[in-house]
Scaffold this active site. Structure first.
Site, short mmCIF file in Angstrom:
data_model
loop_
_atom_site.label_atom_id
_atom_site.label_comp_id
_atom_site.label_asym_id
_atom_site.label_seq_id
_atom_site.Cartn_x
_atom_site.Cartn_y
_atom_site.Cartn_z
CG ASP A 89 6.10 26.75 29.72
OD1 ASP A 89 5.25 26.16 29.78
OD2 ASP A 89 6.41 27.79 29.09
CG ASP A 91 4.24 24.69 24.54
OD1 ASP A 91 3.86 24.43 23.17
OD2 ASP A 91 3.76 24.03 25.34
CD GLU A 98 3.48 28.82 23.18
OE1 GLU A 98 2.69 28.09 23.76
OE2 GLU A 98 4.15 29.70 23.80
NE ARG A 134 -4.79 28.66 23.29
CZ ARG A 134 -3.94 28.47 24.03
NH1 ARG A 134 -2.61 28.65 23.35
NH2 ARG A 134 -3.93 28.39 25.31
CB SER A 178 3.59 21.45 29.36
OG SER A 178 3.41 22.17 28.04
N GLY A 179 1.24 23.70 30.27
CA GLY A 179 -0.18 23.94 29.72
C GLY A 179 -0.69 23.59 28.50
CE LYS A 224 2.27 25.37 33.11
NZ LYS A 224 3.43 26.10 32.33
CG ASP A 247 6.61 31.70 27.88
OD1 ASP A 247 6.25 32.17 26.75
OD2 ASP A 247 6.60 30.41 28.04
CG ASN A 250 0.41 29.08 31.77
OD1 ASN A 250 1.17 29.96 31.28
ND2 ASN A 250 0.39 27.90 31.33
#
Length: 309
Positions: A89, A91, A98, A134, A178-179, A224, A247, A250
């Site tokens: 990941d 962020d 983030e 967001r 990454s998301g 992912k 972390d 997701n």
């Protein structure tokens, strides 16, 4: 069957002592040899246990005997611990921030967006819906904000460059998953040394302003996991030969699939479910977890924005 418990602390505050090792050995079922990977920072304690042994129970027993010391404990079978693929990941894992929260700060919406991010990462709300909400709040922001955030707000997590550099030198493949957004993963992957990166794509209009939308499909938990599986297939690896780190909620499917799933400063749900939790050490803990000694890898680059700028 031989297992190994690796004790690791923050290399900036080496607190591992012979007494720590003695106490931890006392909590192991049938302790065998001990090997220092980095004096004061990381040590392997081997022990014998059958294949059905509950390794979480061993880990918890060691934690209790160390009385809450700032030491991470990684318990796993010794065979096959050195991995051939890392998926990570970005962020709050490979970087300390983030990215979407930092973009929101550019238009005075950081607190609002960060609250949604936190809930999504804790698994309290669906990731995809939270991401769309967001991103919609960023409508009208100019794409120049991406460069400003990279230049002034992002910091690499201590040990990130060391981790990726050492794994690649020893023949492993590495991918940033990454998301977040490709606008950031490209720069961060280059700065750290990843081979590949995968993330979401922001929709930007012809005048270089955010439209408040993403280019579908969403790169979330399922993506992912699918990426980990696809990379294993491409490199001819079994999932047991992969290590994954993250972390947030997701990241969980990916962590569960990998041979070693690591929650790095993980949210409570993630820390409880992952094979390993790293709460105190930096990212070099993932090298010690694989049996690397300090002599086998180079120094860390410390604080850096993308591209070393």
């Amino acid at each position: 069957m031989t297992h190994v418990a690796t004790l690791v602390c923050d290399p900036r505050r080496p607190i591992l002592t012979d007494e720590c090792v003695r106490l931890a050995r006392g909590a192991a079922p049938s302790p065998l040899e001990t090997r220092w990977l980095d004096p004061g920072v990381a040590v392997d304690i081997c022990f014998a246990a059958d294949a059905s042994a509950d390794l979480k129970t061993v880990e918890q027993a060691m934690r209790r005997t160390l009385a809450g010391a700032a030491i991470d404990i990684i318990v796993q079978p010794k065979q096959g611990r050195r991995k051939k693929l890392l998926t990570a990941d970005m962020d709050s894992t490979m970087i300390g921030q983030e990215c979407i929260d930092e973009l929101a700060a550019e238009i005075g919406k950081r607190d609002h967006v960060a609250a949604i991010t936190e809930r999504a990462m804790r698994g309290e709300i669906a990731f995809e819906a939270a991401l769309r909400e967001r991103v919609a709040l960023l409508k009208g922001l100019h794409r120049d904000a991406i460069d400003r955030v990279i230049e002034t707000r992002l910091t690499l997590t201590p040990g990130a460059r060391t981790l990726i550099g050492a794994m690649r030198r020893h023949g492993a493949h590495t991918a940033l998953v990454s998301g977040g957004f490709t606008a950031f993963t490209g720069a961060i992957a280059e700065a750290i040394g990843f081979e590949a990166h995968f993330a979401n794509r922001l929709e930007i209009d012809s005048n270089d302003f955010f439209t408040g939308r993403l280019i579908e499909p969403i790169f979330g938990a399922d993506a992912k996991l699918a990426t980990l599986r696809r990379l294993c297939a491409a490199y001819g690896l079994d999932a047991s030969e992969a290590i994954a780190v993250g972390d947030g909620a997701n990241d969980l499917p990916m962590l569960r699939e990998a041979g070693l799933g690591v929650a790095f400063r993980g949210k409570p749900l993630v820390a409880a479910a992952a094979d390993v939790r790293i709460d105190h050490a930096d990212l070099t803990a993932l090298l010690y977890a694989q049996g690397f000694s300090r002599e086998e890898f180079a120094g860390d680059g410390g604080r850096a924005a993308a591209g070393g700028r």
